[in-house]
Structures are given as structure tokens and as C-alpha cells.
Design a protein around this motif. Structure first.
Motif, PDB file in Angstrom:
ATOM      1  N   UNK A 178       0.818  -1.214   0.000  1.00 26.99           N
ATOM      2  CA  UNK A 178       0.000   0.000   0.000  1.00 26.99           C
ATOM      3  C   UNK A 178       0.851   1.263   0.000  1.00 26.99           C
ATOM      4  N   UNK A 179       0.232   2.359  -0.351  1.00 26.26           N
ATOM      5  CA  UNK A 179       0.857   3.683  -0.296  1.00 26.26           C
ATOM      6  C   UNK A 179       1.294   3.969   1.135  1.00 26.26           C
ATOM      7  N   UNK A 180       2.542   4.355   1.310  1.00 29.38           N
ATOM      8  CA  UNK A 180       3.052   4.607   2.663  1.00 29.38           C
ATOM      9  C   UNK A 180       2.358   5.783   3.344  1.00 29.38           C
ATOM     10  N   UNK A 181       1.659   6.620   2.579  1.00 30.66           N
ATOM     11  CA  UNK A 181       0.929   7.748   3.163  1.00 30.66           C
ATOM     12  C   UNK A 181      -0.562   7.448   3.284  1.00 30.66           C
ATOM     13  N   UNK A 182      -0.979   6.259   2.872  1.00 33.14           N
ATOM     14  CA  UNK A 182      -2.400   5.932   2.880  1.00 33.14           C
ATOM     15  C   UNK A 182      -2.833   5.210   4.144  1.00 33.14           C
ATOM     16  N   UNK A 183      -4.145   4.981   4.294  1.00 37.01           N
ATOM     17  CA  UNK A 183      -4.676   4.368   5.520  1.00 37.01           C
ATOM     18  C   UNK A 183      -4.348   2.884   5.662  1.00 37.01           C
TER      19      UNK A 183
ATOM     20  N   UNK B 160       6.914  -3.108  -6.000  1.00 37.98           N
ATOM     21  CA  UNK B 160       7.082  -1.952  -5.102  1.00 37.98           C
ATOM     22  C   UNK B 160       7.613  -2.412  -3.754  1.00 37.98           C
ATOM     23  N   UNK B 161       8.459  -1.574  -3.149  1.00 41.50           N
ATOM     24  CA  UNK B 161       9.063  -1.922  -1.874  1.00 41.50           C
ATOM     25  C   UNK B 161       9.093  -0.699  -0.969  1.00 41.50           C
ATOM     26  N   UNK B 162       9.259  -0.955   0.321  1.00 40.14           N
ATOM     27  CA  UNK B 162       9.396   0.106   1.297  1.00 40.14           C
ATOM     28  C   UNK B 162      10.868   0.494   1.347  1.00 40.14           C
ATOM     29  N   UNK B 163      11.243   1.521   0.592  1.00 41.71           N
ATOM     30  CA  UNK B 163      12.658   1.847   0.425  1.00 41.71           C
ATOM     31  C   UNK B 163      13.317   2.298   1.729  1.00 41.71           C
ATOM     32  N   UNK B 164      12.544   2.825   2.665  1.00 43.15           N
ATOM     33  CA  UNK B 164      13.151   3.251   3.931  1.00 43.15           C
ATOM     34  C   UNK B 164      13.752   2.068   4.677  1.00 43.15           C
ATOM     35  N   UNK B 165      13.197   0.866   4.452  1.00 40.28           N
ATOM     36  CA  UNK B 165      13.746  -0.313   5.139  1.00 40.28           C
ATOM     37  C   UNK B 165      15.099  -0.696   4.603  1.00 40.28           C
ATOM     38  N   UNK B 166      15.509  -0.115   3.483  1.00 42.04           N
ATOM     39  CA  UNK B 166      16.810  -0.422   2.896  1.00 42.04           C
ATOM     40  C   UNK B 166      17.924   0.459   3.425  1.00 42.04           C
ATOM     41  N   UNK B 167      17.561   1.538   4.080  1.00 46.38           N
ATOM     42  CA  UNK B 167      18.629   2.463   4.484  1.00 46.38           C
ATOM     43  C   UNK B 167      18.590   2.814   5.956  1.00 46.38           C
ATOM     44  N   UNK B 168      17.687   2.201   6.729  1.00 44.66           N
ATOM     45  CA  UNK B 168      17.656   2.495   8.154  1.00 44.66           C
ATOM     46  C   UNK B 168      17.109   1.293   8.901  1.00 44.66           C
ATOM     47  N   UNK B 169      17.424   1.220  10.177  1.00 50.25           N
ATOM     48  CA  UNK B 169      16.899   0.159  11.016  1.00 50.25           C
ATOM     49  C   UNK B 169      15.408   0.386  11.248  1.00 50.25           C
ATOM     50  N   UNK B 170      14.640  -0.724  11.363  1.00 49.13           N
ATOM     51  CA  UNK B 170      13.212  -0.560  11.558  1.00 49.13           C
ATOM     52  C   UNK B 170      12.893  -0.667  13.042  1.00 49.13           C
TER      53      UNK B 170
END
Length: 340
Positions: free
Chosen positions: A262-267, A330-340
Motif C-alpha cells: 500500500x501507499x506509505x501515506x495511505x490508511x 514496489x518496496x518500502x525503500x526506507x527499510x533499505x537504508x535504516x533500522x526498523x
């Protein structure tokens, strides 16, 4: 001899004019059970470096589901655009059989040799290959029996001589014909991308662990000293995976966040993220420690790729092929550059 009945062999080295084959044509693209039909077709001529193999057994692979559907690639039309004349596809990418005829420049095989066939095909004069570089990255490389014709769904398959390997004596024809494509793909995925290769103690998440690719991956990880966590779709597959070396098994049916990301800004994003984190926790639980996979052996595709990227260890690798569950990624790109 014009043709040989199914289950019968002509005298060694004698090549009939025609053969039986399971064939697809463009006007019946659709589900494999109707797209593939048995036809009688001419036996092809072989080139100087080719081998004609009398097929004893063949495996099945998802690539010929795609061939039957004509999606995502019309394999017949694609070959015709390259100048080939055949208006049919005789597929099949796994094979065990007997060398029946060899091209004039073949020196490593002779009629009567028992072989298995790998699915890597490339132009003999490809400069990339001739320079000694990885042939699977050459521009001319194709998957035999999918992007080429006269595969293992024929009585007589046309292959390049380098595709043949000795058939293991301890295996039946059926066993020997079932594994080459999945085994070579799984090995390349797990051992081909240094430094992200499987070593002692490494955690590997294996999607579709009870299937062809996944079952091969479990055994490769076990033999390399790694720890495989298998993902399956039902609990009745757990023991099979443990028997092949999995240290833990997760039933993906226990989770509901699969599908296009889903869209990272969506519900829908936060419920999706909760599902991903729950899946990551399940990995920790079967391992008995808070540890993430060094390698994620990914092949379903669109529905699982975002989760694979999220749970993979920092500095690790999610390696993918196929994509039967969807071709978008599509992927959650933030998970590629920071710890979750």
C-alpha cells in the motif's frame, strides 16, 4: 523411419523424420491443460555444436505455464521476430535422456551417453561468453525450452553440447529429469552473489519451501551449514521441510498482509506494517533468537517482495527470480537504508 511410437526407441543413432511432442500454438494460448496438445512435428536439424537427446523423462516448470498463457511473453512471436520460422512452441526445460546424435564439432559426447540437461542456452559465438565471463549474463542467453524451441516435451530434444552433464547413476530417469532447472537456479541464487552467499550458521528465509525451488534451497542451505527458515502455505508441509533441513517453518496463511504494497501515506499502510512486523517476529520465534535472515530466497514476487526487503538483515540480500504471484515489485525503500 518416419516416426517412433511413444515409449519405443529406434536403433541407437537412427533418427526418425518426425516425432511426438507437447506443443503450444498462438491460437490456443490459455490454461496449460488446453494450450498444450500432443502433435507430430518434424525432428529439427542440429548444428555443429548441438546434441539431439532422446528424452527419457522431463520435469515441469512454471515457465511453461507462462508459455501456455502467452503472458508475460509470447514465446512464439518473440522467436519469429528473431527470424525463426516455427509457428509452435515445444517446451520443457528439464530433461534426462540418451544422446542420440551429435553435431560435427561435438567431441565430449557420443550416441548412447546418458545425460541430464541444464537450461542455459547462448549463442556459441557470443563475445561475452568467449571472453570467459558469466554466460548467464550474456546478451544472447535464453532459457532452453522456454525462450528456445524443441525442449524436453519432445521425444527428441535439441540442446547445445555444453548443456549436457552425466546422469548420476544412482538416480532413476524420472529423478534425474526433475531437478536441473530448479537446482541450478537455487544454487545460483544462494551461492552466486559474493559476499552474500550461504555460510556456516547463516540464516536464510526460504519462500515456497515445499516447492521445486524452495526444496532445493533448503538442501543447499543445510549442506552449506546454514539455518533455513521455510515459508509454506499449509501446516501439512511442515514435516517435509524439516526433513529437508529447515530449522523452522512458518505458515504464511497465519498472516493477511500479502498483496501489492500500500501507499506509505495511505490508511492501509499501518495495518500492512503491523503484518510485516508480526511476520518478522515469527522468524525470531522459530529461531529462538532475535536474528534476521542474511539471505531471503524470494520467488513468489509482488505479494511477498516488500516483506522480504523489510525482514532481511542489514547488509544482507533479498534475491529473487520468477514472480508467479505478480510481476510488479514496489518496496518500502526506507527499510533499505535504516533500522526498523
Amino acid at each position: 523411419m518416419e516416426i517412433c511410437d511413444l515409449g519405443q526407441r529406434p536403433p541407437l543413432g537412427e533418427v526418425p523424420e518426425k516425432m511426438h511432442a507437447m506443443v503450444i500454438r498462438q491460437d490456443r494460448f490459455g490454461e496449460p491443460e488446453s494450450a498444450f496438445q500432443r502433435e507430430v512435428i518434424p525432428i529439427p536439424e542440429i548444428g555443429p555444436l548441438d546434441v539431439l537427446v532422446y528424452v527419457m523423462a522431463t520435469g515441469i516448470n512454471y515457465n511453461n505455464v507462462w508459455a501456455a498463457l502467452g503472458d508475460p511473453l509470447d514465446v512464439i512471436g518473440e522467436r519469429q521476430r528473431r527470424g525463426e520460422s516455427e509457428d509452435f512452441h515445444a517446451g520443457g526445460s528439464d530433461c534426462s535422456g540418451i544422446v542420440w546424435k551429435v553435431g560435427e564439432s561435438v567431441t565430449d559426447w557420443k550416441p548412447g551417453d546418458e545425460v541430464v540437461v541444464h537450461s542455459g542456452w547462448w549463442e556459441p559465438d557470443d563475445p561475452w561468453v568467449l571472453s570467459g565471463r558469466d554466460p548467464m549474463l550474456a546478451e544472447s542467453t535464453r532459457i532452453w525450452g522456454y525462450q528456445t524451441n524443441y525442449g524436453s516435451f519432445c521425444q527428441f530434444a535439441r540442446v547445445q553440447s555444453h548443456q549436457c552433464q552425466p546422469k548420476p547413476d544412482r538416480l532413476t530417469w524420472e529423478e534425474a529429469g526433475s531437478y536441473p532447472l530448479c537446482a541450478s537456479t537455487a544454487y545460483r541464487m544462494l551461492m552466486g552473489w559474493k559476499p552474500n552467499t550461504v555460510g556456516e550458521g547463516d540464516i536464510v528465509l526460504v519462500w515456497g519451501a515445499a516447492g521445486g525451488l524452495g526444496s532445493m534451497a533448503l538442501q543447499i542451505v543445510r549442506n552449506a551449514g546454514g539455518r533455513a527458515v521455510g515459508v509454506v502455505s499449509s501446516d501439512d508441509k511442515r514435516q517435509f521441510c524439516h526433513d529437508l533441513g529447515a530449522v523452522g517453518v512458518i505458515n504464511r496463511s497465519d498472516f493477511s498482509h500479502w498483496g501489492a504494497m500500500p501507499d506509505t501515506e495511505g490508511p492501509d499502510y499501518l495495518p500492512w506494517l503491523k503484518g510485516v512486523r508480526g511476520f518478522g517476529k515469527a522468524i525470531w520465534e522459530v529461531l529462538g533468537e532475535r536474528a534476521s535472515p542474511k539471505i531471503v530466497f524470494e520467488h513468489p514476487g509482488e505479494t511477498t517482495l516488500p516483506t522480504s526487503g523489510f525482514v532481511c538483515a542489514t547488509g544482507g540480500m533479498s534475491v529473487s527470480c520468477a514472480g508467479p504471484a505478480g510481476h510488479n515489485g514496489p518496496m518500502e525503500l526506507r527499510s533499505h537504508c535504516s533500522r526498523r
